[in-house]
Scaffold this active site. Structure first.
Site, PDB file in Angstrom:
ATOM      1  N   HIS A  29     -42.753 -22.243  -1.461  1.00 25.64           N
ATOM      2  CA  HIS A  29     -44.009 -21.993  -2.185  1.00 25.64           C
ATOM      3  C   HIS A  29     -44.211 -23.021  -3.293  1.00 25.64           C
ATOM      4  CE1 HIS A  29     -43.433 -17.490  -1.119  1.00 25.64           C
ATOM      5  NE2 HIS A  29     -44.454 -17.925  -0.427  1.00 25.64           N
ATOM      6  N   CYS A  54     -41.059 -14.033  -8.355  1.00 23.69           N
ATOM      7  CA  CYS A  54     -41.437 -13.349  -7.108  1.00 23.69           C
ATOM      8  C   CYS A  54     -41.303 -11.836  -7.150  1.00 23.69           C
ATOM      9  CB  CYS A  54     -40.628 -13.910  -5.955  1.00 23.69           C
ATOM     10  SG  CYS A  54     -38.879 -13.611  -6.126  1.00 23.69           S
TER      11      CYS A  54
HETATM   12  C1  CIR Z   1     -39.913 -14.918   2.141  1.00 22.07           C
HETATM   13  O1  CIR Z   1     -39.473 -15.831   2.854  1.00 22.07           O
HETATM   14  O2  CIR Z   1     -41.076 -14.570   2.204  1.00 22.07           O
HETATM   15  C2  CIR Z   1     -38.968 -14.228   1.190  1.00 22.07           C
HETATM   16  N1  CIR Z   1     -37.648 -14.186   1.738  1.00 22.07           N
HETATM   17  C3  CIR Z   1     -38.935 -14.907  -0.156  1.00 22.07           C
HETATM   18  C4  CIR Z   1     -40.218 -14.814  -0.897  1.00 22.07           C
HETATM   19  C5  CIR Z   1     -40.123 -15.341  -2.267  1.00 22.07           C
HETATM   20  N2  CIR Z   1     -41.375 -15.261  -2.912  1.00 22.07           N
HETATM   21  C6  CIR Z   1     -41.694 -15.905  -4.021  1.00 22.07           C
HETATM   22  O3  CIR Z   1     -40.899 -16.637  -4.555  1.00 22.07           O
HETATM   23  N3  CIR Z   1     -42.910 -15.739  -4.477  1.00 22.07           N
END
Ligand code: CIR
Length: 254
Positions: free
Chosen positions: A161, A249
């Site tokens: 991201h 996140c």
């Molecule tokens: C994913 O791949 O969607 C999750 N394992 C990690 C998401 C992390 N999100 C974020 O940093 N906003």
């Protein structure tokens, strides 16, 4: 001032099946829960009222609530994840946000994860990434127009991201992982480069009380931030990082 709120969501029993970009690590649910609880304690200590949503075992990544919605002024943009397996996570988050905000869902064929969005002043920066596409940027631009905010798309290379690579510390300062984005698009900011030996380990979350949570495994970069006068608080989220998460996140703050 209204009370600051943090939406958070528990770590599901299925966390070890969370999506990962690289080789699958062994993810430990108990360790992730402990680190998540400690993170929530820091939010509470900074004055946030926690709106805690229950985990859903059908969604191993449901703790990463940031990806489901983006609050911009009076509006909450409801995301449509670029990872189809994550799309069902939005329900309870949207229900909660609907009590306070006007909802603006991103619709097909748009895909966007909240981890690709940050707001500084009247600008909405949005990553074009594996998860966020041009159509979602177009829809977000419409919302931005309504709210008198401009949208600046930034292509993201080699990370999940935008906020895996560009971490806002305040409206004028960002930490950037070198080589991941076109830094000329961030010319309004002071850019602090992530220390080379800590590559992809630094994450940060500025809080309403003026402190900045920083990842405990990136002390050199954290010191560069502290040297600019920020009050940094190291937090160990190693198990969350193993699932490609960071500090932003696990919450939606407003
Ligand atoms: C994913 O791949 O969607 C999750 N394992 C990690 C998401 C992390 N999100 C974020 O940093 N906003």
């Amino acid at each position: 001032m209204d009370t600051a709120t943090a939406i958070v969501r528990g770590v599901p029993d299925t966390f070890d099946a969370a999506l990962v970009m690289g080789e699958r690590p062994k993810l430990e649910v108990a360790k992730a829960r402990k680190q998540h609880a400690n993170y929530c304690t820091h939010l509470a200590k900074a004055g946030y009222e926690l709106a805690e949503l229950p985990a859903d075992d059908d969604y191993p990544d449901c703790l990463f609530v940031e990806d489901t919605a983006v609050v911009i002024g009076r509006v909450a943009v409801i995301c449509r994840s670029g990872a189809s397996a994550r799309r069902g996570e939005v329900g309870p988050v949207a229900d909660r946000l609907a009590t306070t905000f006007e909802l603006r869902p991103i619709v097909e064929p748009g895909t966007i994860d909240g981890g690709d969005v940050f707001i500084a002043g009247d600008t909405i920066f949005v990553g074009l990434s594996l998860r966020t596409n041009h159509e979602a940027v177009r829809q977000l631009t419409e919302v931005g127009r309504e709210l008198e905010r401009r949208v600046v798309p930034i292509e993201v290379q080699g990370v999940l991201h935008l906020k895996s690579a560009v971490l806002p510390i305040d409206d004028h300062t960002v930490v950037v992982t070198p080589g991941t984005v076109d830094e000329t698009l961030l010319s309004d900011f002071e850019i602090i480069p992530e220390a080379a030996e800590e590559r992809h380990r630094f994450s940060a979350l500025p809080l309403a009380d003026g402190t900045v949570l920083v990842t405990a495994n990136a002390p050199k970069t954290a010191n560069l931030v502290a040297a600019r006068g920020f009050s940094v608080v190291p937090v160990n989220v190693s198990e969350i990082q193993a699932a490609d998460g960071g500090l932003t996140c696990m919450s939606i703050l407003y």
